[in-house]
Design a protein around this motif. Structure first.
Motif, PDB file in Angstrom:
ATOM      1  N   ILE A  10      -0.640   0.088  -4.764  1.00  0.00           N
ATOM      2  CA  ILE A  10      -1.930  -0.205  -4.146  1.00  0.00           C
ATOM      3  C   ILE A  10      -1.718  -0.863  -2.787  1.00  0.00           C
ATOM      4  O   ILE A  10      -2.581  -0.826  -1.920  1.00  0.00           O
ATOM      5  CB  ILE A  10      -2.790  -1.106  -5.054  1.00  0.00           C
ATOM      6  CG1 ILE A  10      -4.260  -1.048  -4.634  1.00  0.00           C
ATOM      7  CG2 ILE A  10      -2.263  -2.542  -5.084  1.00  0.00           C
ATOM      8  CD1 ILE A  10      -5.203  -1.688  -5.615  1.00  0.00           C
ATOM      9  N   ARG A  11      -0.528  -1.425  -2.568  1.00  0.00           N
ATOM     10  CA  ARG A  11      -0.246  -2.117  -1.311  1.00  0.00           C
ATOM     11  C   ARG A  11       0.000  -1.147  -0.164  1.00  0.00           C
ATOM     12  O   ARG A  11      -0.311  -1.450   0.990  1.00  0.00           O
ATOM     13  CB  ARG A  11       0.982  -3.019  -1.465  1.00  0.00           C
ATOM     14  CG  ARG A  11       0.825  -4.162  -2.452  1.00  0.00           C
ATOM     15  CD  ARG A  11       2.115  -4.967  -2.547  1.00  0.00           C
ATOM     16  NE  ARG A  11       3.203  -4.147  -3.091  1.00  0.00           N
ATOM     17  CZ  ARG A  11       4.501  -4.449  -2.987  1.00  0.00           C
ATOM     18  NH1 ARG A  11       4.855  -5.534  -2.306  1.00  0.00           N
ATOM     19  NH2 ARG A  11       5.409  -3.664  -3.530  1.00  0.00           N
ATOM     20  N   SER A  46       6.688   4.482  -1.692  1.00  0.00           N
ATOM     21  CA  SER A  46       5.727   4.402  -0.596  1.00  0.00           C
ATOM     22  C   SER A  46       5.857   3.068   0.137  1.00  0.00           C
ATOM     23  O   SER A  46       5.795   3.010   1.372  1.00  0.00           O
ATOM     24  CB  SER A  46       4.301   4.581  -1.129  1.00  0.00           C
ATOM     25  OG  SER A  46       3.362   4.509  -0.077  1.00  0.00           O
ATOM     26  N   VAL A  47       6.031   1.995  -0.606  1.00  0.00           N
ATOM     27  CA  VAL A  47       6.216   0.673   0.006  1.00  0.00           C
ATOM     28  C   VAL A  47       7.512   0.636   0.803  1.00  0.00           C
ATOM     29  O   VAL A  47       7.556   0.122   1.932  1.00  0.00           O
ATOM     30  CB  VAL A  47       6.214  -0.426  -1.075  1.00  0.00           C
ATOM     31  CG1 VAL A  47       6.570  -1.779  -0.458  1.00  0.00           C
ATOM     32  CG2 VAL A  47       4.860  -0.497  -1.763  1.00  0.00           C
ATOM     33  N   ALA A  48       8.588   1.187   0.236  1.00  0.00           N
ATOM     34  CA  ALA A  48       9.875   1.190   0.931  1.00  0.00           C
ATOM     35  C   ALA A  48       9.771   1.919   2.261  1.00  0.00           C
ATOM     36  O   ALA A  48      10.290   1.453   3.295  1.00  0.00           O
ATOM     37  CB  ALA A  48      10.937   1.833   0.042  1.00  0.00           C
ATOM     38  N   ASN A  49       9.087   3.056   2.272  1.00  0.00           N
ATOM     39  CA  ASN A  49       8.930   3.801   3.517  1.00  0.00           C
ATOM     40  C   ASN A  49       8.009   3.081   4.500  1.00  0.00           C
ATOM     41  O   ASN A  49       8.232   3.122   5.714  1.00  0.00           O
ATOM     42  CB  ASN A  49       8.377   5.196   3.216  1.00  0.00           C
ATOM     43  CG  ASN A  49       9.449   6.149   2.731  1.00  0.00           C
ATOM     44  OD1 ASN A  49      10.228   6.686   3.522  1.00  0.00           O
ATOM     45  ND2 ASN A  49       9.498   6.362   1.425  1.00  0.00           N
ATOM     46  N   LEU A  69      -6.747  -7.976  -4.413  1.00  0.00           N
ATOM     47  CA  LEU A  69      -6.036  -6.850  -5.025  1.00  0.00           C
ATOM     48  C   LEU A  69      -4.524  -7.029  -5.066  1.00  0.00           C
ATOM     49  O   LEU A  69      -3.790  -6.039  -5.111  1.00  0.00           O
ATOM     50  CB  LEU A  69      -6.373  -5.550  -4.278  1.00  0.00           C
ATOM     51  CG  LEU A  69      -7.826  -5.090  -4.298  1.00  0.00           C
ATOM     52  CD1 LEU A  69      -7.932  -3.703  -3.674  1.00  0.00           C
ATOM     53  CD2 LEU A  69      -8.396  -5.093  -5.700  1.00  0.00           C
ATOM     54  N   GLU A  70      -4.038  -8.243  -5.049  1.00  0.00           N
ATOM     55  CA  GLU A  70      -2.596  -8.434  -5.121  1.00  0.00           C
ATOM     56  C   GLU A  70      -2.081  -7.938  -6.474  1.00  0.00           C
ATOM     57  O   GLU A  70      -2.500  -8.417  -7.529  1.00  0.00           O
ATOM     58  CB  GLU A  70      -2.236  -9.900  -4.923  1.00  0.00           C
ATOM     59  CG  GLU A  70      -2.367 -10.363  -3.483  1.00  0.00           C
ATOM     60  CD  GLU A  70      -1.470  -9.587  -2.530  1.00  0.00           C
ATOM     61  OE1 GLU A  70      -0.282  -9.349  -2.876  1.00  0.00           O
ATOM     62  OE2 GLU A  70      -1.945  -9.191  -1.448  1.00  0.00           O
ATOM     63  N   PRO A  71      -1.161  -6.968  -6.472  1.00  0.00           N
ATOM     64  CA  PRO A  71      -0.703  -6.388  -7.734  1.00  0.00           C
ATOM     65  C   PRO A  71       0.352  -7.252  -8.420  1.00  0.00           C
ATOM     66  O   PRO A  71       0.992  -8.103  -7.786  1.00  0.00           O
ATOM     67  CB  PRO A  71      -0.097  -5.062  -7.297  1.00  0.00           C
ATOM     68  CG  PRO A  71       0.448  -5.365  -5.930  1.00  0.00           C
ATOM     69  CD  PRO A  71      -0.549  -6.317  -5.306  1.00  0.00           C
TER      70      PRO A  71
END
Length: 375
Positions: A10-11, A46-49, A69-71
Motif C-alpha cells: 500500500i506504500r 514495488s517498494v524496492a523499486n 494507512l501505515e501497514p
C-alpha cells in the motif's frame, strides 16, 4: 467492524496501479468508522523499486498523504496468523500475494473461523495466465471480489470459487478532485507505465504520433520505459517525466488541458467492461479525456459525453485538436465526466457495495453490534 487487508504494497505505487484503489478503499472504510489494518511483506518488490527510483522521501510522502494507512510489515516465514488475525471480522487478500500466503490464510480460516474471507482480483491474469490463477487455493474463502464481470464469470466457470461478485475499481475523491489556481504548463499529459509490449503500437498510434503531429506540449509519466521508447519520445518532442506519485497526478492533470487513456491489449481483446483505474481518476479530476477503443460492456460511463473515443489515430488527432482549441467543449466534457464519476464511481460507492456483500455473507450481527456500540 475490524478489517484486515493483505496487499502486495500500500506504500508504493511503483508499477503497482492497484495501490491507488486499495488506498482509497482502506481510507473510506476508516472514514466510515471501521478499524482497518493493512499488511504487506517487508521485501515488496514495488517498494524496492520505488526506493531505487525515488529514494526514501517517496515513502515519507506516502505517510504524509495517508497518515492512517501505515501497514504492518511482515516476513512470510515468521508471520504468525494466529496472533495477527485474532479479533478480525473481515479479511481481504489481494491477488498480488504469493500463492503460499493465500493458502495459509485460507487454512487459518478453516481452523479458526470467526471471520469472513474474500479474495480480490484486479488483474487480467485469469485469462492471460490461467495456470497461475488456478494455483491459488481458495477452498476456504467465502468468495471472490472481481474487478469486472468477465473476471467474475471466469472464477465461477472454472470452479475456482463458489461465489464471486463484480467489484469495479473507483476513484479516491479525497485525493482525486479538480484543483483550481494551478498554473497551466502543457497541453497533453499521460500517466502510464510502458506495459510489457501489451500496448506498444497503440501508444505510437494514439499518443506519440498525434501529439507530435499536432505540436502539443506533451508530458508522459511512468516507469519501465526502454531505451527505444525514450528515443521515440525524444524524436516526437515529448517530455518524459519518469515516475510520478499517484497522489501527485491531480496536480499534473490540473496543469494540462487534456489527457488520454490507452488500455493494454488484454483489456481491449479479452476483458470488455474493465477500463482500469486511470479513467476513473481522470474524470474525478475533471480533465477532458479521450480514449483509444475499448468496449464499455458494463455501462459504467457514457461514451461521447463523459469521454470521447478515438477509433483511429486520425480520430485521436481530431478529438485532441478540437479539445485544445475549443475550451467550452473541453470544459463541458470534463464536467460531465466528473458528474458521472461522483454519482457512481467513488471509493465510497465501492465500500457501500462491499458492506452489502458482507451482509449477504451473514455478517448482520457485526453491523448490529457496531451500531449498538456507536449509537
Amino acid at each position: 467492524m475490524r478489517i484486515a487487508l493483505f496487499y502486495h504494497s500500500i506504500r508504493s505505487d511503483w508499477n503497482h496501479g492497484n495501490a491507488h484503489f486499495l488506498r482509497g478503499v482502506a481510507s473510506e472504510l476508516i472514514a466510515q468508522g471501521h478499524t482497518v489494518q493493512t499488511f504487506e511483506p517487508e521485501d515488496a518488490w514495488s517498494v524496492a523499486n520505488l526506493l531505487q527510483d525515488a529514494g526514501p522521501d517517496a515513502l515519507a510522502a506516502f505517510s504524509r498523504i495517508y497518515p492512517n494507512l501505515e501497514p504492518r510489515l511482515y516476513r512470510p516465514e515468521v508471520l504468525d496468523l494466529e496472533q495477527e488475525l485474532d479479533g478480525f471480522d473481515l479479511v481481504i487478500v489481494h491477488e498480488w500475494n504469493e500463492h503460499d500466503l493465500v493458502a495459509r490464510i485460507g487454512e487459518h480460516r478453516a481452523r479458526n473461523g470467526g471471520y469472513r474471507l474474500l479474495f480480490h482480483d484486479t488483474h487480467h491474469r485469469s485469462l492471460t495466465r490461467h495456470a497461475d490463477i488456478a494455483r491459488y487455493d481458495l477452498r476456504h474463502y467465502d468468495g471472490v471480489l472481481a474487478f469486472g464481470e468477465v473476471i467474475r464469470d471466469r472464477y465461477l466457470e472454472h470452479g475456482w470459487c463458489e461465489r464471486a461478485w463484480t467489484w469495479h475499481e473507483a476513484a479516491d475523491t479525497r485525493v482525486f478532485r479538480p484543483l483550481v489556481n494551478e498554473p497551466l504548463e502543457g497541453d497533453l499529459v499521460w500517466v502510464g507505465n510502458w506495459g510489457d509490449d501489451e500496448r506498444t503500437s497503440e501508444l505510437a498510434e494514439f499518443l506519440f504520433e498525434p501529439a507530435s503531429d499536432l505540436g502539443l506540449r506533451t508530458r508522459i509519466h511512468g516507469v519501465r520505459y526502454p531505451r527505444t521508447a525514450l528515443e521515440q519520445l525524444d524524436a516526437c518532442g515529448i517530455d518524459y517525466g519518469g515516475w510520478l506519485a499517484n497522489f501527485d497526478v491531480p496536480r499534473a492533470f490540473a496543469r494540462n488541458k487534456v489527457t488520454v487513456h490507452i488500455p493494454r491489449r488484454p483489456y481491449v481483446e479479452s476483458l470488455p467492461g474493465i477500463p482500469t483505474i486511470r479513467p476513473f481518476e481522470a474524470m474525478a479530476c475533471g480533465i477532458p479525456l479521450v480514449t483509444s477503443p475499448w468496449e464499455d460492456s458494463e455501462g459504467l460511463f457514457h461514451a461521447g459525453s463523459d469521454y470521447l473515443v478515438a477509433s483511429s489515430g486520425d480520430k485521436m488527432r481530431r478529438h485532441l485538436r478540437d479539445l485544445i482549441h475549443d475550451p467550452a467543449m473541453a470544459s463541458e466534457l470534463g464536467m460531465q465526466g466528473h458528474r458521472t464519476l461522483l454519482e457512481r464511481h467513488t471509493c465510497a460507492h465501492r465500500v457501500d457495495e462491499l458492506l452489502h456483500i458482507c451482509r449477504e455473507l451473514g455478517m448482520t450481527d457485526v453491523f448490529r453490534n457496531q451500531c449498538a456500540a456507536s449509537c
